[in-house]
Design a protein around this motif. Structure first.
Motif, PDB file in Angstrom:
ATOM      1  N   GLY A  89       0.973  -1.278   0.103  1.00  0.00           N
ATOM      2  CA  GLY A  89      -0.088  -0.054  -0.109  1.00  0.00           C
ATOM      3  C   GLY A  89       0.836   1.379   0.040  1.00  0.00           C
ATOM      4  N   PRO A  90       0.109   2.430  -0.221  1.00  0.00           N
ATOM      5  CA  PRO A  90       0.915   3.777  -0.090  1.00  0.00           C
ATOM      6  C   PRO A  90       1.665   3.685   1.234  1.00  0.00           C
ATOM      7  CG  PRO A  90      -1.406   3.939   0.322  1.00  0.00           C
ATOM      8  CD  PRO A  90      -1.332   2.735  -0.034  1.00  0.00           C
ATOM      9  N   PRO A  91       2.668   4.648   1.417  1.00  0.00           N
ATOM     10  CA  PRO A  91       3.467   4.897   2.618  1.00  0.00           C
ATOM     11  C   PRO A  91       2.447   5.472   3.622  1.00  0.00           C
ATOM     12  CG  PRO A  91       4.566   5.883   1.069  1.00  0.00           C
ATOM     13  CD  PRO A  91       3.136   5.459   0.283  1.00  0.00           C
ATOM     14  N   VAL A  92       2.727   4.905   4.989  1.00  0.00           N
ATOM     15  CA  VAL A  92       1.809   5.216   6.194  1.00  0.00           C
ATOM     16  C   VAL A  92       2.226   6.746   6.736  1.00  0.00           C
ATOM     17  CG1 VAL A  92       1.555   4.910   8.579  1.00  0.00           C
ATOM     18  CG2 VAL A  92       1.679   3.038   6.840  1.00  0.00           C
ATOM     19  N   ASP A  93       1.356   7.421   6.752  1.00  0.00           N
ATOM     20  CA  ASP A  93       1.270   8.803   6.951  1.00  0.00           C
ATOM     21  C   ASP A  93       1.826   9.194   8.447  1.00  0.00           C
ATOM     22  OD1 ASP A  93       1.495  11.519   7.160  1.00  0.00           O
ATOM     23  OD2 ASP A  93      -0.682  12.054   6.896  1.00  0.00           O
ATOM     24  N   LEU A  94       3.219   9.579   8.908  1.00  0.00           N
ATOM     25  CA  LEU A  94       3.785   9.882   9.961  1.00  0.00           C
ATOM     26  C   LEU A  94       4.172  11.041  10.156  1.00  0.00           C
ATOM     27  CD1 LEU A  94       5.740   6.310  10.417  1.00  0.00           C
ATOM     28  CD2 LEU A  94       3.369   6.850  11.200  1.00  0.00           C
ATOM     29  N   ASP A  95       4.094  12.045   9.078  1.00  0.00           N
ATOM     30  CA  ASP A  95       4.524  13.392   9.116  1.00  0.00           C
ATOM     31  C   ASP A  95       4.220  13.907  10.334  1.00  0.00           C
ATOM     32  OD1 ASP A  95       5.274  12.662   6.671  1.00  0.00           O
ATOM     33  OD2 ASP A  95       4.114  14.017   5.329  1.00  0.00           O
ATOM     34  N   ASP A  96       3.180  14.038  11.146  1.00  0.00           N
ATOM     35  CA  ASP A  96       2.906  14.977  12.051  1.00  0.00           C
ATOM     36  C   ASP A  96       3.657  14.287  13.325  1.00  0.00           C
ATOM     37  OD1 ASP A  96       0.953  12.728  11.597  1.00  0.00           O
ATOM     38  OD2 ASP A  96      -0.008  13.763  13.456  1.00  0.00           O
ATOM     39  N   LEU A  97       4.307  13.165  13.203  1.00  0.00           N
ATOM     40  CA  LEU A  97       4.900  12.815  14.237  1.00  0.00           C
ATOM     41  C   LEU A  97       6.473  12.865  14.613  1.00  0.00           C
ATOM     42  CD1 LEU A  97       2.688   9.304  14.590  1.00  0.00           C
ATOM     43  CD2 LEU A  97       2.288  11.380  15.851  1.00  0.00           C
ATOM     44  N   TYR A  98       6.802  13.432  13.732  1.00  0.00           N
ATOM     45  CA  TYR A  98       8.348  13.623  13.595  1.00  0.00           C
ATOM     46  C   TYR A  98       8.830  14.787  14.336  1.00  0.00           C
ATOM     47  CZ  TYR A  98       8.421  10.727   9.098  1.00  0.00           C
ATOM     48  OH  TYR A  98       8.303   9.700   8.301  1.00  0.00           O
ATOM     49  N   GLY A  99       9.984  14.838  14.812  1.00  0.00           N
ATOM     50  CA  GLY A  99      10.625  15.820  15.504  1.00  0.00           C
ATOM     51  C   GLY A  99      10.934  15.508  17.224  1.00  0.00           C
ATOM     52  N   GLY A 100      12.234  15.294  17.217  1.00  0.00           N
ATOM     53  CA  GLY A 100      12.826  14.954  18.428  1.00  0.00           C
ATOM     54  C   GLY A 100      12.798  13.589  18.746  1.00  0.00           C
ATOM     55  N   GLU A 101      13.220  13.116  20.206  1.00  0.00           N
ATOM     56  CA  GLU A 101      13.055  11.675  20.416  1.00  0.00           C
ATOM     57  C   GLU A 101      11.621  11.581  20.644  1.00  0.00           C
ATOM     58  OE1 GLU A 101      14.637   8.041  21.131  1.00  0.00           O
ATOM     59  OE2 GLU A 101      15.358   9.708  20.075  1.00  0.00           O
ATOM     60  N   PRO A 102      10.970  10.437  20.256  1.00  0.00           N
ATOM     61  CA  PRO A 102       9.541  10.301  20.238  1.00  0.00           C
ATOM     62  C   PRO A 102       9.369   9.619  21.722  1.00  0.00           C
ATOM     63  CG  PRO A 102      10.494   8.407  18.684  1.00  0.00           C
ATOM     64  CD  PRO A 102      11.568   9.597  19.084  1.00  0.00           C
ATOM     65  N   ASP A 103       8.300  10.175  22.314  1.00  0.00           N
ATOM     66  CA  ASP A 103       7.969   9.484  23.610  1.00  0.00           C
ATOM     67  C   ASP A 103       6.925   8.110  23.395  1.00  0.00           C
ATOM     68  OD1 ASP A 103       5.195  10.465  22.926  1.00  0.00           O
ATOM     69  OD2 ASP A 103       5.395  12.400  24.247  1.00  0.00           O
ATOM     70  N   GLN A 104       6.718   7.572  24.392  1.00  0.00           N
ATOM     71  CA  GLN A 104       5.813   6.310  24.469  1.00  0.00           C
ATOM     72  C   GLN A 104       4.487   6.472  23.669  1.00  0.00           C
ATOM     73  OE1 GLN A 104       7.146   3.748  25.183  1.00  0.00           O
ATOM     74  NE2 GLN A 104       5.693   2.084  24.381  1.00  0.00           N
ATOM     75  N   GLN A 105       3.924   7.757  24.146  1.00  0.00           N
ATOM     76  CA  GLN A 105       2.567   7.808  23.255  1.00  0.00           C
ATOM     77  C   GLN A 105       2.810   7.979  21.936  1.00  0.00           C
ATOM     78  OE1 GLN A 105       0.378  11.305  25.097  1.00  0.00           O
ATOM     79  NE2 GLN A 105      -1.367  11.277  23.456  1.00  0.00           N
ATOM     80  N   THR A 106       3.788   8.526  21.495  1.00  0.00           N
ATOM     81  CA  THR A 106       3.971   8.819  20.047  1.00  0.00           C
ATOM     82  C   THR A 106       4.347   7.603  19.420  1.00  0.00           C
ATOM     83  OG1 THR A 106       4.955  11.217  20.335  1.00  0.00           O
ATOM     84  CG2 THR A 106       5.474  10.089  18.376  1.00  0.00           C
ATOM     85  N   LEU A 107       5.068   6.771  20.073  1.00  0.00           N
ATOM     86  CA  LEU A 107       5.493   5.581  19.314  1.00  0.00           C
ATOM     87  C   LEU A 107       4.277   4.528  19.198  1.00  0.00           C
ATOM     88  CD1 LEU A 107       8.980   4.871  21.380  1.00  0.00           C
ATOM     89  CD2 LEU A 107       8.814   5.377  18.719  1.00  0.00           C
ATOM     90  N   GLN A 108       3.511   4.626  20.309  1.00  0.00           N
ATOM     91  CA  GLN A 108       2.226   3.898  20.082  1.00  0.00           C
ATOM     92  C   GLN A 108       1.167   4.319  18.995  1.00  0.00           C
ATOM     93  OE1 GLN A 108       0.711   4.060  24.128  1.00  0.00           O
ATOM     94  NE2 GLN A 108       1.987   2.541  25.107  1.00  0.00           N
ATOM     95  N   GLU A 109       1.063   5.588  18.993  1.00  0.00           N
ATOM     96  CA  GLU A 109       0.446   6.112  17.718  1.00  0.00           C
ATOM     97  C   GLU A 109       0.862   5.539  16.320  1.00  0.00           C
ATOM     98  OE1 GLU A 109      -2.506   8.135  15.408  1.00  0.00           O
ATOM     99  OE2 GLU A 109      -2.633   7.227  17.587  1.00  0.00           O
ATOM    100  N   ALA A 110       2.356   5.955  16.372  1.00  0.00           N
ATOM    101  CA  ALA A 110       2.953   5.383  14.794  1.00  0.00           C
ATOM    102  C   ALA A 110       2.677   3.967  14.825  1.00  0.00           C
ATOM    103  CB  ALA A 110       4.441   5.927  15.015  1.00  0.00           C
TER     104      ALA A 110
END
Length: 263
Positions: free
Chosen positions: A182-203
């Motif tokens: 399929g097309p790439p998964v949209d993660l653009d809004d999650l970039y920036g700095g070291e990701p926290d656990q909530q960001t990792l779980q959302e990705a």
């Protein structure tokens, strides 16, 4: 199709395994246009121990020579370990001081424009209906650190050749296998700095949702409302293993009693 950078052992394995896979399967490959020219993460669902071969077969036919993140114990198996190392596959040393080595090796491969293949569930799905279960966050961490495209690739059919949790190999007659990128998964809004656990779980949630949606299209069925989670739903594999071990112990006990009674 010209295949990307690969070692001599990789080419040898491809020459041996591709005809073997063609002899065992009838293939429906779709979505190759979604695979980028540069480095990318190929993420797939995991139903059968044959999945790595069908996954690699699909990617190789699209011009990518994937490097798999594979458990380190496989590299300790005679012959197999030498082949995996010669094909530049990446060992994962879970629960050890070397656990981060796989991430470093994967980042290096992606930076060189290669394809790194990962099964985010980390093991065969425990869902009784063989839908993707909750994923682990390692692939999300790798994706957010490298910002390479994450391509979800759903597959269905390898379990007809090798059912999960059995050694009943059924290569003939040929089984239908469908693999769709399929097309790439949209993660653009999650970039920036070291990701926290909530960001990792959302990705991770987005990646697994994309895989599940593609698998639903392949199967022509609706997926469950929520993904199977062994922490919440239990591990039927562990229960089955425990029951099997108890049966074996019971048989050994009966045999011991019979032998004792004959003396």
């Amino acid at each position: 199709m010209q295949v990307r950078k690969q070692s001599g052992i990789y080419r040898f394995l491809a020459r041996v395994l591709r005809p073997t896979m063609r002899a065992m399967t009838t293939r429906t490959w779709r979505g190759g246009e979604h695979l980028p020219d540069g480095g990318f993460l190929a993420v797939g669902n995991h139903v059968s121990n044959l999945d790595p071969l069908t996954f690699a077969h699909y990617l190789y036919d699209q011009g990518a020579a994937p490097k798999f993140l594979a458990k380190s114990s496989l590299f300790e198996v005679p012959v197999l370990g030498a082949l995996l190392r010669g094909a530049d596959q990446i060992p994962v040393y879970r629960g050890t001081a070397r656990a981060a080595d796989a991430l470093v090796a994967a980042e290096a491969a992606l930076a060189q424009g290669e394809c790194v293949a990962v099964f985010p569930e980390g093991t065969l799905t425990r869902d009784p209906a063989m839908w993707p279960m909750t994923g682990k966050t390692g692939v999300a961490r790798l994706a957010l650190r490298t910002r390479v495209p994450v391509i979800p690739i759903a597959q269905w059919g390898a379990h007809f050749v090798l059912p999960p949790y059995t050694s009943r190999f059924r290569p003939f007659p040929r089984k239908p296998v469908t693999v769709v990128a399929g097309p790439p998964v949209d993660l653009d809004d999650l970039y920036g700095g070291e990701p926290d656990q909530q960001t990792l779980q959302e990705a991770t949630r987005r990646i697994m949702a994309a895989l599940t949606g593609q698998l639903a299209d392949i199967r022509g069925e609706a997926p469950p409302a929520r993904a199977y989670d062994v922490r919440r739903d239990g591990d039927p594999r562990a229960t089955a293993d425990g029951a099997r071990a108890a049966r074996r112990a019971g048989r050994r006990g009966r045999l011991a009693r019979l032998r004792g009674g004959r003396r």
